[in-house]
Design a protein around this motif. Structure first.
Motif, PDB file in Angstrom:
ATOM      1  N   ARG B 486     -27.911  42.905  -9.232  1.00 51.15           N
ATOM      2  CA  ARG B 486     -27.035  41.729  -9.128  1.00 51.15           C
ATOM      3  C   ARG B 486     -26.868  41.530  -7.609  1.00 51.15           C
ATOM      4  NH1 ARG B 486     -22.953  44.710 -12.740  1.00 51.15           N
ATOM      5  NH2 ARG B 486     -24.051  44.599 -14.925  1.00 51.15           N
ATOM      6  N   ARG B 487     -26.733  42.708  -6.682  1.00 46.66           N
ATOM      7  CA  ARG B 487     -26.610  42.353  -5.297  1.00 46.66           C
ATOM      8  C   ARG B 487     -27.757  41.326  -4.780  1.00 46.66           C
ATOM      9  NH1 ARG B 487     -26.765  47.491  -2.677  1.00 46.66           N
ATOM     10  NH2 ARG B 487     -27.516  46.231  -0.833  1.00 46.66           N
ATOM     11  N   PHE B 490     -27.343  38.020  -5.832  1.00 47.58           N
ATOM     12  CA  PHE B 490     -26.400  37.488  -5.080  1.00 47.58           C
ATOM     13  C   PHE B 490     -27.153  36.743  -3.781  1.00 47.58           C
ATOM     14  CE2 PHE B 490     -23.060  37.065  -1.922  1.00 47.58           C
ATOM     15  CZ  PHE B 490     -22.312  36.418  -2.526  1.00 47.58           C
ATOM     16  N   ASN B 494     -27.256  33.340  -1.848  1.00 46.56           N
ATOM     17  CA  ASN B 494     -26.129  33.270  -0.461  1.00 46.56           C
ATOM     18  C   ASN B 494     -26.643  33.910   0.631  1.00 46.56           C
ATOM     19  OD1 ASN B 494     -23.909  32.107  -2.119  1.00 46.56           O
ATOM     20  ND2 ASN B 494     -24.380  33.763  -3.547  1.00 46.56           N
ATOM     21  N   ARG B 504     -26.978  26.970  -2.671  1.00 46.88           N
ATOM     22  CA  ARG B 504     -25.793  27.998  -2.888  1.00 46.88           C
ATOM     23  C   ARG B 504     -24.369  27.179  -3.186  1.00 46.88           C
ATOM     24  NH1 ARG B 504     -27.069  26.789   1.953  1.00 46.88           N
ATOM     25  NH2 ARG B 504     -25.567  26.141   3.606  1.00 46.88           N
ATOM     26  N   GLU B 511     -19.121  31.811  -6.368  1.00 48.37           N
ATOM     27  CA  GLU B 511     -20.491  31.929  -5.653  1.00 48.37           C
ATOM     28  C   GLU B 511     -21.629  32.158  -7.013  1.00 48.37           C
ATOM     29  OE1 GLU B 511     -17.919  33.592  -4.725  1.00 48.37           O
ATOM     30  OE2 GLU B 511     -17.725  33.030  -2.574  1.00 48.37           O
ATOM     31  N   ALA B 513     -25.225  33.864  -8.501  1.00 45.73           N
ATOM     32  CA  ALA B 513     -26.232  34.781  -8.386  1.00 45.73           C
ATOM     33  C   ALA B 513     -27.226  34.306  -9.229  1.00 45.73           C
ATOM     34  CB  ALA B 513     -25.807  36.309  -8.616  1.00 45.73           C
ATOM     35  N   ASN B 543     -29.437  31.703 -13.411  1.00 51.62           N
ATOM     36  CA  ASN B 543     -28.384  32.395 -12.688  1.00 51.62           C
ATOM     37  C   ASN B 543     -27.161  32.646 -13.377  1.00 51.62           C
ATOM     38  OD1 ASN B 543     -27.998  29.280 -12.558  1.00 51.62           O
ATOM     39  ND2 ASN B 543     -25.858  30.119 -12.341  1.00 51.62           N
ATOM     40  N   ALA B 545     -22.346  33.147 -12.990  1.00 56.00           N
ATOM     41  CA  ALA B 545     -21.715  32.745 -12.039  1.00 56.00           C
ATOM     42  C   ALA B 545     -20.311  32.841 -12.787  1.00 56.00           C
ATOM     43  CB  ALA B 545     -21.869  31.229 -11.342  1.00 56.00           C
ATOM     44  N   ALA B 547     -20.158  34.887  -9.221  1.00 55.21           N
ATOM     45  CA  ALA B 547     -20.973  36.250  -8.754  1.00 55.21           C
ATOM     46  C   ALA B 547     -20.194  37.447  -9.208  1.00 55.21           C
ATOM     47  CB  ALA B 547     -21.799  36.277  -7.759  1.00 55.21           C
ATOM     48  N   ASP B 548     -19.037  37.460  -9.055  1.00 52.91           N
ATOM     49  CA  ASP B 548     -18.289  38.821  -8.941  1.00 52.91           C
ATOM     50  C   ASP B 548     -17.687  38.937 -10.262  1.00 52.91           C
ATOM     51  OD1 ASP B 548     -16.735  36.791  -8.612  1.00 52.91           O
ATOM     52  OD2 ASP B 548     -15.324  37.283  -6.901  1.00 52.91           O
TER      53      ASP B 548
END
Lengths: 379, 620
Positions: B486-487, B490, B494, B504, B511, B513, B543, B545, B547-548
């Motif tokens: 995931r990082r 992202f 980004n 982005r 955001e 990912a 993607n 979204a 992201a978090d």
């Protein structure tokens, strides 16, 4: 004392004749005609027009005619039998040339005041002339071949004329009626055996002729024969009449569906419901009890006729009455058999009930003669 | 005496016959009489409607008027039609078909001679009814799809029953024989035909000998078809459809909580209403000959090499197998030799030293070649299937593709060949035998985002009864491994060095990912600008979204679109934002340099969505 003197001396005269009418027969006729009006009212969807009302008027006229004829001594009618017969033959021939076409056949002649079916009239005049003939013919000659051929000729003339119209039903009725009268008059049974055998041969011949260029019957007549033997072969075509008729009759049950409740006739499944097939409506709406009652009324009429015939001393009267009764019997028996699927559909109306002016009037003329014989019989 | 006896005997026979018929056989004849007068007519059920997740109607039944002829009642059919033609305008093709039906079908079947007639024409026929025996005007319901081409692929369409439909059904009911009765042909309409159709009612009517109905005796109500609510969001679906305009592409938006398909779009599309009334030959040929293939539903039945979007699977498989960890580095010098064959990285000059994070971010191919060779194809294929690639999902759409996660067994059984290391190298970057549908890529992304065995759902509720969601259980993947993936995803969008940095979103909390993909159609590397459309690479982008806290997963495939970062990612970003903001997102969500272009695009697309082409043939 001559026969004539005896008769004159013992028969009522003037208005007293009315008292000597066979009133039971009159009541029977009125009951049957009444049933007829009821049924015509029903098949018209609960309306006196277009059938019940004119039928009632004709019956009233017929009653008057009957009374009128009954007032005239029976021997007068015997004496004009030949004239009456010739007259009806002339009318039959007239139909050939001036006849109006109805229902696919030339049957009517328009006399201005009435549209007459001479073939109906012939039914009575034929009986009259045959009765007069055997009245005149000494008993000893009745079975002599020459004297048998003559009445056969008399019968065949109208039969052939009616066949030409074409009207197979009436022709067969004339043939059968005439034959019955000859039988009543005492013609030897051997002749009838021969004729019946010949008929069988003829029927075979007719059936064999189908499809050849000397075909003896019209196509529709052949189809009706087919249909008689197997109505289900063509339930929406030629067999439709008889199939629907049987359904109507059978669905009546014991007591029927009730006056004006017959679905088969109300919804037009029944063909010719006001004429030839009116009995099915009666049977559908009044059931077995209603149908048997009508049959009983008819049987009573025949009984009264026979008793009158037996009580008259004069040969013309008894022969005429028996012959007429036989014809009458043939009418309702064949009609009922037809709608029940026992006989082919040949177009024979139910006497006094089916809608039709000529048949009604002719029957009333016939009953007029019966009444005349009854009034003028020796007492 | 003889005569009297004969008469009595015959009267007896008559009476007996009467008794036999009227008493003994009465029941039988009564039945026949009832059969005569009573007709059983079907009452067609009202087809179930289809709504979107917010209750907006997507498939409805609108009244339509038609004119039928019954041969038995009309007698001379040609004469009846000639008389009808004097009153209203008739379509010669339709008449020809009607005449054929009138000849071939049973005489009491009503045959439609004019469909969708106007109210005026209908009244004219009704007024002249006495002069037109056997001609009856009829009010019926026809299917209408108010969203036209926007829902065509998912919902499908209905059409008149044809012989092929009848053969397909085991026991066709009488209902299907009704003239112009319509059944679902494709899509949800076909897959849930039985429930949507409902059950026919019957009414018993009394008819006369001519077949005219006298009165209704009683009726048994049927069961209307079930109303369906689908998971689509009509507004988002429309947006996605017009956003894909001009491309041959597909997009899937999936809810990360329930697996609901919020949008499922295939472009170009077609108007399903054309099929409802029977599409004309030129119209149909135009659809068939279009090289962008409007008819198939590319979102679920289109299968494509997933390209670099497959790299998460390869990476996860390696982490899971323990052959690699997140810090393992591979040096990329632009190519790699495997069994004497040279496999290139997309960047000819090479990426230098790569670890998992940087390799995903910059989509380094060589890193994954090495990783895959060490992990083995079977582990990769296994992970692919766990994430939904190569799995046929049971969705209420037509031809939902299985895709392919190839392994040794597959190659041996299907192709009868041994698996070669080169195959693993190809598969590691989603090329070679690997095939996935946009739907599967969306599922994969959603599973990566949530770690749950989430499955797609199309039908939200039936007659108000909520259907089970696709929430799913935990997949049992190592949470640390997922976090690495995931990082990296992202970073793809980004990080300045990420392949989708240009697409982005800068709005905080929104955001994206993602992962770009470019899959080769030909085995050689080409410059997409220089080759014909058919030979260009497919552009892909997946993607999730925000992201978090992932709410949605999106997959976009643009056939022959060139590069994933250039073509697919911007589309996915627009659709994602549209879904997250539930409408046009504020321009501030976009990086400043894009805002002018996005503003123009938003205006254009909102016009394209609102100004629906007028349907000229909707006469009634």
């Amino acid at each position: 004392m001559t026969y004539l003197e005896n008769t004159v001396k013992h028969t009522p005269s003037g208005l007293r004749k009315v008292l000597y009418l066979n009133w039971a027969l009159v009541i029977l006729l009125m009951s049957i005609a009444g049933i007829g009006f009821l049924m015509l009212y029903s098949v018209a969807g609960g309306s006196f027009s277009p059938w019940a009302e004119p039928q009632a008027k004709r019956f009233a006229f017929g009653l008057l005619l009957m009374f009128g004829i009954a007032m005239v001594p029976i021997w007068f009618w015997r004496n004009i039998a030949v004239v009456a017969f010739l007259g009806s033959i002339v009318l039959l021939v007239a139909v050939e040339f001036f006849g109006a076409i109805g229902m696919g056949a030339k049957r009517w002649v328009d006399l201005g005041f009435i549209r007459l079916q001479p073939s109906e009239l012939t039914k009575v005049t034929l009986v009259m002339i045959l009765a007069a003939y055997y009245d005149w013919l000494p008993m000893s000659r009745v079975s002599r071949p020459l004297w048998v051929l003559l009445p056969v000729g008399i019968i065949l003339v109208p039969v052939l004329l009616v066949l030409r119209q074409p009207d197979l039903g009436t022709a067969l009725m004339l043939l059968a009626g005439g034959g019955l009268l000859m039988f009543i008059a005492g013609v030897h049974w051997i002749y009838f055996a021969v004729v019946i055998l010949a008929m069988v041969a003829l029927v075979t011949l007719v059936l064999q002729s189908r499809g050849t260029d000397w075909q003896l019957l019209a196509d529709y007549q052949f189809r009706r024969i087919d249909t008689f033997f197997d109505p289900s072969s063509d339930p929406l075509g030629a067999g439709y009449h008889i199939t629907q008729s049987k359904i109507a009759l059978g669905s009546g049950g014991w007591t029927g569906k009730g006056f004006m409740q017959g679905t088969q006739s109300r919804l037009n499944f029944l063909p010719e419901k006001h004429t030839d097939f009116i009995f099915t409506t009666l049977a559908e709406e009044f059931g077995f009890l209603g149908a048997v009652s009508l049959l009983a009324l008819y049987a009573l009429i025949i009984l009264f006729c026979i008793s009158t015939a037996l009580s008259t001393r004069d040969r013309f009267s008894s022969l005429f009455i028996l012959g007429f009764a036989a014809t009458f019997f043939l009418f309702f028996a064949v009609n009922m058999a037809m709608v029940m699927g026992l006989a082919p559909v040949v177009g024979v109306p139910l006497p006094l009930v089916s809608y039709g002016g000529s048949a009604m009037l002719v029957l009333m003329i016939g009953f007029g003669l019966v009444q005349s014989a009854h009034v003028h019989k020796p007492r | 005496m003889v005569l009297g006896g004969a008469m009595a005997a015959m009267s007896g026979v008559l009476a007996l016959r009467m008794r036999h018929m009227q008493v003994d056989q009465a029941d039988q004849f009564r039945l026949l009489a009832d059969e005569n007068r009573i007709n059983i007519r079907l009452i067609p059920p009202v087809r179930g409607r289809i709504f979107d997740r917010n209750g907006i109607i997507l498939a409805e039944n609108t009244p339509s008027y038609r004119i039928n002829i019954v041969r038995e009642e009309a007698g001379d059919v040609e004469e009846a039609i000639a008389r009808l033609a004097r009153l209203i305008e008739l379509n010669p093709a339709e008449i020809e078909r009607a005449l054929r039906d009138l000849r071939e079908l049973r005489g009491d079947t009503p045959v439609t001679v004019a469909d969708r007639v106007s109210w005026d024409d209908l009244s004219r026929v009704a007024v002249n009814a006495p002069a037109l025996p056997g001609v009856t005007p009829e009010v019926g319901l026809t299917r209408r799809y108010p969203y036209h081409e926007h829902t065509a692929h998912v919902l499908g369409y209905v059409g008149p029953v044809n012989t092929r439909d009848l053969e397909r059904i085991d026991a066709p009911t009488q209902l299907l024989m009704m003239p112009r009765f319509q059944v679902g042909k494709i899509g949800l309409e076909a897959r849930r035909e039985e429930m949507l159709r409902g059950r026919a009612g019957t009414k018993r009517v009394e008819v006369n000998a001519a077949g005219r109905v006298i009165r209704e005796l009683d009726r048994q109500e049927g069961q209307a078809g079930a109303d369906f609510q689908v998971t689509l969001d009509a507004a988002l679906q429309s947006y996605a459809q017009v956003r894909l305009n001009g491309e041959s592409a597909a997009a899937v938006v999936m809810d990360c909580e329930t697996g609901d398909l919020l949008a499922c779009v295939s472009a170009p599309s077609y108007d399903p209403n054309l099929f409802v009334r029977g599409i004309s030959v030129p119209d149909y040929n135009a659809l068939l000959e279009n090289k962008y293939r409007p008819l198939p539903n590319k979102a679920v039945q289109g299968i494509y090499p997933p390209g670099s979007t497959f790299k998460m699977i390869t990476a996860l498989a390696a982490l899971n197998a323990g052959t690699f960890d997140s810090e393992t580095t591979v040096r990329c010098n632009g190519h790699m030799e495997v069994s004497g064959r040279r496999f290139h990285c997309w960047r000819r000059s090479g990426h230098g030293n790569m670890n998992l994070h940087t390799a995903l971010r910059e989509s380094c191919d060589v890193y994954f070649y090495e990783l895959a060779l060490r992990t083995g194809i079977d582990a990769i294929a296994d992970m692919a299937r766990r994430l939904g690639v190569g799995v046929a999902f049971d969705l209420e759409m037509t031809s939902v593709a299985r895709g392919l996660a190839p392994d040794r067994t597959w190659k041996r059984e299907v192709r009868n060949e041994a698996w070669r290391p080169g195959d693993t190298v190809n598969a590691s970057i989603g090329q070679g035998y690997v095939l996935a549908s946009p739907l599967q890529l969306a599922v994969m992304t959603a599973r990566l985002a949530t770690g749950r065995n989430i499955t797609p759902r199309l039908v939200k509720s039936i007659n108000g009864v909520e259907q089970p969601t696709g929430h799913g259980e935990n997949l049992g993947l190592n949470e640390n491994h997922l976090r690495h993936i995931r990082r990296a995803m992202f970073a793809v969008t980004n990080n300045r060095r990420g392949t989708a940095f240009g697409s982005r979103v800068i709005a905080e909390g929104f955001e994206i990912a993602g992962k770009t993909g470019t899959s080769q159609v030909r085995s050689r590397i080409v410059d997409n600008a220089l080759v014909p459309w058919e030979e260009r690479d497919h552009a892909l982008y997946v993607n999730y979204a925000p992201a978090d806290a992932p709410r949605i997963a999106v997959a976009v495939v643009v056939e022959h679109g060139g590069g994933g970062s250039r073509t697919a990612a911007p589309i996915a970003r627009d659709i994602t934002l549209q879904a997250l903001y539930d409408g046009d997102p504020p321009l501030s969500a976009y990086p400043p340099q894009d805002r002018g272009r996005i503003q123009t695009q938003q205006e254009e697309l909102s016009r394209a969505r609102t100004i629906r082409p007028r349907d000229s043939s909707d006469r009634a």
